[in-house]
Design a protein around this motif. Structure first.
Motif, mmCIF file in Angstrom:
data_model
loop_
_atom_site.group_PDB
_atom_site.id
_atom_site.type_symbol
_atom_site.label_atom_id
_atom_site.label_comp_id
_atom_site.label_asym_id
_atom_site.label_seq_id
_atom_site.Cartn_x
_atom_site.Cartn_y
_atom_site.Cartn_z
ATOM 1 N N GLY A 1 40.465 39.984 42.748
ATOM 2 C CA GLY A 1 41.655 40.008 43.603
ATOM 3 C C GLY A 1 41.275 40.027 45.077
ATOM 4 N N ARG A 2 40.231 40.798 45.432
ATOM 5 C CA ARG A 2 39.773 40.857 46.815
ATOM 6 C C ARG A 2 39.237 39.499 47.267
ATOM 7 N NH1 ARG A 2 35.666 44.504 46.539
ATOM 8 N NH2 ARG A 2 37.177 46.162 46.310
ATOM 9 N N GLN B 1 39.668 48.052 26.890
ATOM 10 C CA GLN B 1 38.739 49.105 26.480
ATOM 11 C C GLN B 1 37.496 49.156 27.367
ATOM 12 O OE1 GLN B 1 37.999 48.227 22.372
ATOM 13 N NE2 GLN B 1 40.008 48.956 21.705
ATOM 14 N N ASP B 2 37.229 48.101 28.118
ATOM 15 C CA ASP B 2 36.061 48.043 28.996
ATOM 16 C C ASP B 2 36.360 48.811 30.285
ATOM 17 O OD1 ASP B 2 33.689 47.411 30.231
ATOM 18 O OD2 ASP B 2 34.195 45.315 30.615
ATOM 19 N N PRO B 3 35.568 49.892 30.614
ATOM 20 C CA PRO B 3 35.850 50.667 31.827
ATOM 21 C C PRO B 3 35.509 49.904 33.122
ATOM 22 C CG PRO B 3 33.908 51.545 30.698
ATOM 23 C CD PRO B 3 34.479 50.468 29.830
ATOM 24 N N GLU B 4 34.654 48.906 33.066
ATOM 25 C CA GLU B 4 34.272 48.133 34.251
ATOM 26 C C GLU B 4 35.261 47.007 34.561
ATOM 27 O OE1 GLU B 4 31.633 48.674 36.335
ATOM 28 O OE2 GLU B 4 31.411 50.540 35.207
ATOM 29 N N MET B 5 36.147 46.722 33.627
ATOM 30 C CA MET B 5 37.039 45.581 33.796
ATOM 31 C C MET B 5 37.972 45.737 34.988
ATOM 32 S SD MET B 5 37.340 42.751 32.620
ATOM 33 C CE MET B 5 38.378 41.422 33.058
ATOM 34 N N LYS B 6 38.458 46.964 35.242
ATOM 35 C CA LYS B 6 39.375 47.139 36.371
ATOM 36 C C LYS B 6 38.668 46.878 37.696
ATOM 37 C CE LYS B 6 38.885 52.160 36.583
ATOM 38 N NZ LYS B 6 39.585 53.423 36.509
ATOM 39 N N TRP B 7 37.345 47.182 37.771
ATOM 40 C CA TRP B 7 36.608 46.906 39.006
ATOM 41 C C TRP B 7 36.352 45.407 39.176
ATOM 42 C CZ3 TRP B 7 37.251 50.739 41.946
ATOM 43 C CH2 TRP B 7 37.275 52.029 41.445
ATOM 44 N N LYS B 8 36.096 44.736 38.051
ATOM 45 C CA LYS B 8 35.917 43.276 38.101
ATOM 46 C C LYS B 8 37.213 42.597 38.544
ATOM 47 C CE LYS B 8 32.459 43.134 34.431
ATOM 48 N NZ LYS B 8 32.179 42.714 33.041
ATOM 49 N N THR B 9 38.329 43.072 37.998
ATOM 50 C CA THR B 9 39.633 42.508 38.363
ATOM 51 C C THR B 9 39.931 42.767 39.835
ATOM 52 O OG1 THR B 9 40.402 42.923 36.106
ATOM 53 C CG2 THR B 9 42.076 42.449 37.762
ATOM 54 N N GLU C 1 42.570 33.244 50.430
ATOM 55 C CA GLU C 1 43.918 32.933 50.917
ATOM 56 C C GLU C 1 44.015 33.164 52.426
ATOM 57 O OE1 GLU C 1 46.702 31.695 49.636
ATOM 58 O OE2 GLU C 1 45.901 31.421 47.625
ATOM 59 N N ARG C 2 43.405 34.247 52.923
ATOM 60 C CA ARG C 2 43.425 34.547 54.345
ATOM 61 C C ARG C 2 42.715 33.439 55.131
ATOM 62 N NH1 ARG C 2 40.534 39.142 54.475
ATOM 63 N NH2 ARG C 2 42.257 40.261 53.512
ATOM 64 N N GLY C 3 41.553 32.995 54.641
ATOM 65 C CA GLY C 3 40.828 31.905 55.288
ATOM 66 C C GLY C 3 41.609 30.606 55.257
ATOM 67 N N LYS C 4 42.273 30.339 54.125
ATOM 68 C CA LYS C 4 43.070 29.126 53.996
ATOM 69 C C LYS C 4 44.225 29.143 54.995
ATOM 70 C CE LYS C 4 45.990 26.682 50.696
ATOM 71 N NZ LYS C 4 46.605 26.752 49.362
#
Length: 192
Positions: A36-37, A24-32, A43-46
């Motif tokens: 992920g980024r 229900q939180d509209p900001e959650m998809k941006w946090k996710t 992972e790229r640095g590793k």
């Protein structure tokens, strides 16, 4: 795998309510998306660090492969006599003792090692004996004024033991006919 299915079939208390709130939180998809980024960058640095390590290891193994280990020249031969086998040397120091040594003690230990290999240094020649011990004890006292008295006494005792071992070793070597050079000057410290 079984644990994953158990978490889906029997979720932890409050997990379903948390999921409902997050949907229900509209900001959650941006946090996710940000999480992920960040994970992708990590992972790229590793992967990059692993590739660099692998490349260094490959270069090292290639360099070792280029060396012809069968092609060598004997520069010098060291012959051990029965006298060398009978020398009374001081016992080796353990790693814990080396870690806890002060700088003055480390200098003393290096002087003992120099005496066993290349003869005594000019500062602690054959006649230095107890005088060198007294000077070194005073030096340790001046450096360690802010330390506890017990630690200072332990260090002084270690200095005295090292000096005694050095004197015993010097006397044993001289009694067996080993020549000890007392005017030795290391290469980098020659006086003009």
């Amino acid at each position: 795998m079984v644990e994953s299915y158990q978490k889906i079939i029997n979720p932890a208390p409050g997990a379903i309510e948390t999921l409902v709130k997050q949907t229900q939180d509209p900001e959650m998809k941006w946090k996710t998306l940000a999480e992920g980024r960040n994970r992708a960058e990590w992972e790229r640095g590793k992967r990059k660090r692993e590739d660099e390590r692998k490349k260094e290891k490959d270069e090292e193994s290639e360099a070792m492969g280029l060396i012809d280990w069968q092609d060598f020249v004997v520069v010098e031969t060291i012959e051990f006599t029965q006298q060398d086998m009978e020398l009374e040397l001081p016992p080796p120091t353990n790693v814990e003792k080396l870690k806890s040594m002060s700088m003055a003690e480390k200098r003393m230990a290096s002087m003992v090692m120099e005496e066993t290999g290349a003869g005594p240094t000019a500062a602690s020649g054959a006649g230095a004996g107890a005088g060198a011990v007294a000077e070194d004890v005073e030096e340790v006292d001046m450096e360690d004024d802010d330390e506890a008295e017990e630690v200072r006494l332990q260090r002084i005792k270690a200095e005295q033991e090292q000096a005694r071992a050095r004197d015993v070793q010097r006397a044993a070597m001289q009694s067996r006919g080993v020549k000890i050079k007392s005017d030795y000057t290391p290469k980098g410290k020659s006086v003009a």
